[in-house]
Design a protein around this motif. Structure first.
Motif, mmCIF file in Angstrom:
data_model
loop_
_atom_site.group_PDB
_atom_site.id
_atom_site.type_symbol
_atom_site.label_atom_id
_atom_site.label_comp_id
_atom_site.label_asym_id
_atom_site.label_seq_id
_atom_site.Cartn_x
_atom_site.Cartn_y
_atom_site.Cartn_z
ATOM 1 N N MET A 147 44.088 49.375 43.732
ATOM 2 C CA MET A 147 43.676 49.247 42.337
ATOM 3 C C MET A 147 44.259 47.988 41.698
ATOM 4 O O MET A 147 43.590 47.319 40.898
ATOM 5 N N ASN A 148 45.486 47.641 42.056
ATOM 6 C CA ASN A 148 46.069 46.396 41.548
ATOM 7 C C ASN A 148 45.276 45.180 42.043
ATOM 8 O O ASN A 148 45.092 44.209 41.301
ATOM 9 N N ASN A 149 44.814 45.245 43.296
ATOM 10 C CA ASN A 149 43.973 44.171 43.838
ATOM 11 C C ASN A 149 42.650 44.072 43.083
ATOM 12 O O ASN A 149 42.166 42.966 42.809
ATOM 13 N N LEU A 150 42.065 45.222 42.752
ATOM 14 C CA LEU A 150 40.824 45.215 41.973
ATOM 15 C C LEU A 150 41.058 44.581 40.604
ATOM 16 O O LEU A 150 40.250 43.766 40.135
ATOM 17 N N LYS A 151 42.145 44.962 39.952
ATOM 18 C CA LYS A 151 42.460 44.436 38.619
ATOM 19 C C LYS A 151 42.584 42.907 38.661
ATOM 20 O O LYS A 151 42.072 42.200 37.794
ATOM 21 N N GLU A 152 43.257 42.406 39.696
ATOM 22 C CA GLU A 152 43.517 40.979 39.786
ATOM 23 C C GLU A 152 42.306 40.188 40.270
ATOM 24 O O GLU A 152 42.015 39.097 39.753
ATOM 25 N N ASN A 153 41.580 40.729 41.255
ATOM 26 C CA ASN A 153 40.561 39.940 41.945
ATOM 27 C C ASN A 153 39.118 40.256 41.579
ATOM 28 O O ASN A 153 38.228 39.441 41.821
ATOM 29 N N ILE A 154 38.869 41.440 41.012
ATOM 30 C CA ILE A 154 37.490 41.843 40.721
ATOM 31 C C ILE A 154 37.245 42.057 39.236
ATOM 32 O O ILE A 154 36.188 41.702 38.721
ATOM 33 N N TRP A 155 38.215 42.595 38.511
ATOM 34 C CA TRP A 155 38.018 42.880 37.076
ATOM 35 C C TRP A 155 37.600 41.619 36.290
ATOM 36 O O TRP A 155 36.720 41.701 35.428
ATOM 37 N N PRO A 156 38.175 40.432 36.570
ATOM 38 C CA PRO A 156 37.714 39.241 35.838
ATOM 39 C C PRO A 156 36.227 38.951 36.034
ATOM 40 O O PRO A 156 35.550 38.500 35.093
ATOM 41 N N PHE A 157 35.697 39.228 37.227
ATOM 42 C CA PHE A 157 34.272 39.004 37.481
ATOM 43 C C PHE A 157 33.410 40.040 36.760
ATOM 44 O O PHE A 157 32.272 39.753 36.379
ATOM 45 N N LEU A 158 33.936 41.253 36.577
ATOM 46 C CA LEU A 158 33.222 42.263 35.805
ATOM 47 C C LEU A 158 33.159 41.851 34.337
ATOM 48 O O LEU A 158 32.116 41.959 33.689
ATOM 49 N N GLU A 159 34.274 41.367 33.816
ATOM 50 C CA GLU A 159 34.320 41.007 32.402
ATOM 51 C C GLU A 159 33.514 39.740 32.110
ATOM 52 O O GLU A 159 33.000 39.573 30.998
ATOM 53 N N SER A 160 33.351 38.875 33.118
ATOM 54 C CA SER A 160 32.545 37.663 32.932
ATOM 55 C C SER A 160 31.058 37.918 33.146
ATOM 56 O O SER A 160 30.222 37.070 32.809
ATOM 57 N N GLY A 161 30.721 39.081 33.732
ATOM 58 C CA GLY A 161 29.324 39.401 34.005
ATOM 59 C C GLY A 161 28.830 38.936 35.363
ATOM 60 O O GLY A 161 27.666 39.158 35.707
ATOM 61 N N ASP A 162 29.698 38.307 36.154
ATOM 62 C CA ASP A 162 29.293 37.855 37.490
ATOM 63 C C ASP A 162 29.106 39.026 38.449
ATOM 64 O O ASP A 162 28.370 38.918 39.438
ATOM 65 N N ILE A 163 29.816 40.120 38.201
ATOM 66 C CA ILE A 163 29.628 41.373 38.935
ATOM 67 C C ILE A 163 29.327 42.453 37.901
ATOM 68 O O ILE A 163 29.912 42.455 36.809
ATOM 69 N N LYS A 164 28.433 43.369 38.251
ATOM 70 C CA LYS A 164 28.100 44.456 37.325
ATOM 71 C C LYS A 164 27.941 45.760 38.096
ATOM 72 O O LYS A 164 27.547 45.757 39.271
ATOM 73 N N PRO A 165 28.242 46.884 37.442
ATOM 74 C CA PRO A 165 27.988 48.169 38.094
ATOM 75 C C PRO A 165 26.488 48.425 38.146
ATOM 76 O O PRO A 165 25.781 48.171 37.167
#
Length: 322
Positions: A272-290
């Motif tokens: 989960m820490n890895n997700l927060k650091e490496n994936i959450w920024p892409f979710l917040e930028s819209g580059d990745i979406k659910p």
């Protein structure tokens, strides 16, 4: 609290005991949960609950923190969060170790946030922690239209890993390519090993993410490059298969068996820490979406399970908790 109780094969929304809160846990008032293939297996009696886990179905949720344990200092009451669970997500409340909890990405609804923990943790853990997929390496993602598949495709895109997918229909392949996959092939219409060979100029892929198992083993080994890694995360196509050990040795391949649910709390916290650091920024930028197929009230969970069993979905089936 109310939760889904399994009585025979029936799933009923009814009163259940409230969860206990340990010192290192947070109590979440659940707003949404999500369906995973493991829920169907557990319901059918083919996926035992890990020791100490809630017998209630549900491996992820989103909601608001209602209470924090004495040892928890990284969350407070009222925080909007999503969580990776060992069980207990089909309910109004759940207690979970704080290391398995992340704040909802900015701008996300609870339904969107409930689509994140299980599939994004599964995809990231297996591709980038277990298989050590490096920048520029190619991946083969089976079941590309699934929750894990749609998460993995988008991760590969932002991490600059070209990926090839398999899925059940041409429409699903097209949607996977729109998400960021480079190429794909329809399951059963042609040999994916031949298609992957063409796509890689006979070099193969470095990593395969496979929830199918036995039925795909031979073609998976053919599709791997020298020193390729096959990560097995499911057995939808069976658990028993013969293996060409000569090919395994000549290509110096590795087969990695992996499950997320039974991982110890420290490992889940690391993921989960890895997700927060490496994936959450892409979710917040819209580059990745659910990717959400359908939102269904939790009282209609049987309808949601039937929908997933139909294999007609693209992405996640979400359960809304009123």
């Amino acid at each position: 609290m109310k939760a889904i109780s399994q009585e025979g094969n029936d799933l009923l929304w009814k009163e259940n005991p409230d969860p206990d809160l340990k010192e290192d846990e947070v109590l979440i008032h659940i707003k949404a949960s999500a369906i995973n293939r493991a829920d169907l297996l557990q319901r059918s009696g083919n996926y035992p609950v890990p020791p100490g886990a809630s017998p209630i179905l549900g491996l992820e949720c989103s909601g608001e923190i209602e209470e924090v344990g004495k040892q928890v200092d990284n969350f407070k009451k009222g925080d909007q969060v999503c969580a990776l669970l060992a069980g207990g997500g089909y309910a109004e409340r759940v207690s979970v170790p704080s290391g398995q909890v992340l704040k909802v990405p900015k701008g996300f609804s609870f339904e969107q946030a409930a689509a994140l923990p299980e599939v994004f943790a599964t995809a990231y853990f297996n591709l980038y922690m277990e298989a050590n997929l490096a920048e520029g390496e190619k991946a083969l993602i089976h079941a590309g239209a699934s929750g894990v598949g749609t998460a993995a495709i988008q991760m590969c895109k932002v991490k600059e890993n070209p990926c090839f997918v398999t899925a059940g229909t041409k429409e699903k392949i097209s949607r996977c390519i729109e998400l960021g996959a480079d190429e794909g092939t329809v399951r059963g219409e042609e040999s994916f090993a031949e298609a992957v060979s063409k796509w890689t100029d006979n070099n193969g892929v470095q990593v395969i993410l496979d929830p199918v198992g036995a039925n795909y083993l031979d073609d998976n080994l053919k599709s791997l490059s020298l020193e390729g890694r096959l990560v097995m995360i499911g057995l939808m196509g069976g658990a028993q298969a013969s293996i060409n050990l000569g090919l395994l040795m000549m290509k110096r391949l590795r087969i990695i068996g992996s499950t997320l649910r039974a991982q110890p709390i420290p490992k889940k916290t690391e993921i989960m820490n890895n997700l927060k650091e490496n994936i959450w920024p892409f979710l917040e930028s819209g580059d990745i979406k659910p990717i959400i197929d359908t939102v269904i009230p939790i009282e209609e969970v049987d309808k949601a399970h039937k929908l997933m069993e139909s294999n007609q979905t693209f992405g996640k089936v979400i359960l809304k908790v009123s």
